[in-house]
Design an enzyme around this catalytic site. Structure first.
Site, mmCIF file in Angstrom:
data_model
loop_
_atom_site.group_PDB
_atom_site.id
_atom_site.type_symbol
_atom_site.label_atom_id
_atom_site.label_comp_id
_atom_site.label_asym_id
_atom_site.label_seq_id
_atom_site.Cartn_x
_atom_site.Cartn_y
_atom_site.Cartn_z
ATOM 1 N N LEU A 34 153.245 59.231 133.689
ATOM 2 C CA LEU A 34 152.066 59.944 134.621
ATOM 3 C C LEU A 34 152.583 60.597 135.484
ATOM 4 C CD1 LEU A 34 150.072 56.404 135.144
ATOM 5 C CD2 LEU A 34 149.934 57.969 132.999
ATOM 6 N N HIS A 38 147.498 63.171 135.466
ATOM 7 C CA HIS A 38 146.750 62.036 135.063
ATOM 8 C C HIS A 38 146.123 61.336 136.376
ATOM 9 C CE1 HIS A 38 150.120 62.208 132.221
ATOM 10 N NE2 HIS A 38 149.149 61.949 131.474
ATOM 11 N N GLY A 148 142.091 65.988 130.508
ATOM 12 C CA GLY A 148 142.706 67.023 131.075
ATOM 13 C C GLY A 148 142.149 68.252 130.401
#
Ligand code: PAF
Length: 254
Positions: A34, A38, A148
């Protein structure tokens, strides 16, 4: 503390409890390692919903390059520390057997846009992404799921799948997080050597310039990149390049 849930059965039990069933649930599916990208999805989910679920599953079927899968960064302790800092409610950490009860015999297949852009270079990749995301959406049953914009093609395909199959989860995109020098955040960036990392900044600079796609491609090649494609589609310019052994993708609005 985030609650790790390691099996589908356990997740289904949690889903029945009133502190899950009666509130709005935001979902951020990830493959771990991450980073701020994120975390921006998680923060958006926390802003919009009562509880947030994050999944970490490095999905082997979507890696068409075996060494990319083997070298994919993993650091679960670090990830859990970040999820605790963000006060995430649930972490879904399924194992392979639980997720692929069908041995990957059943797949979701898209026959058009999944063959363009990255799909031309990563055969079967998007069907594998759609299949795992369909499974996760069906297990988590969130109100909203966040993706994303760095993976804009992935986002469009997932949104299309959710519409096509009447999936009851809203699919929302969140803008790309970038380093100060413009490089889009990606779990794969940590595999770049110092010199490759420096060179990598040329990619977003050229992609967002007002040069033509073919000019951008030539300049990238002159700078030592291997270029998969630089193409415009639906008001965005997309690109995929290789720097050493690392493949980078990005896209910008034009
Ligand atoms: O974007 C990713 O990290 C993955 O493709 C996803 C959506 C978690 C599916 O494995």
């Amino acid at each position: 503390m985030v609650k790790p849930i390691k099996s589908v059965d356990e997740f289904l039990l949690i889903r029945e409890s009133s502190n899950y069933a009666d509130v709005s649930v935001g979902f951020v599916p990830t493959m771990g390692a991450l980073h701020e990208g994120h975390l921006s999805l998680i923060r958006k989910s926390k802003e919009d919903n009562d509880i947030t679920v994050v999944s970490i599953f490095v999905n082997p079927t979507q890696f068409n390059d075996k060494s990319d899968f083997e070298n994919y960064p993993t650091n679960i302790d670090d990830d859990i520390a970040k999820l605790n800092e963000e006060k995430v409610d649930f972490l879904f950490l399924p194992n392979h057997e639980d997720i692929y009860i069908d041995n990957y015999n059943y797949t979701v297949s898209e026959n058009d846009f999944s063959n363009e852009l990255c799909g031309e270079y990563r055969k079967g990749h998007f069907d594998a992404v759609l299949t795992i995301v369909m499974k996760l959406l069906n297990i988590v049953k969130a109100n909203v799921a966040y993706f994303g914009e760095k993976d804009f093609q992935q986002y469009l395909l997932i949104k299309g799948m959710a519409e096509a199959f009447f999936i009851d989860t809203e699919i929302v995109s969140v803008k790309t997080e970038r380093e100060k020098d413009g490089l889009a955040l990606s779990s794969r960036n940590i595999r770049l050597s110092g010199a490759e990392r420096e060179k990598a900044t040329i990619f977003p600079k050229l992609l967002s310039s007002n040069k033509s796609c073919s000019q951008i491609e030539s300049e990238l090649i002159e700078n030592g990149f291997k270029v998969d494609y630089i193409k415009e589609f639906d008001g965005r310019r997309f690109g995929a390049v290789h720097v050493g052994s690392v493949r980078l993708i990005d896209n910008v609005k034009i």
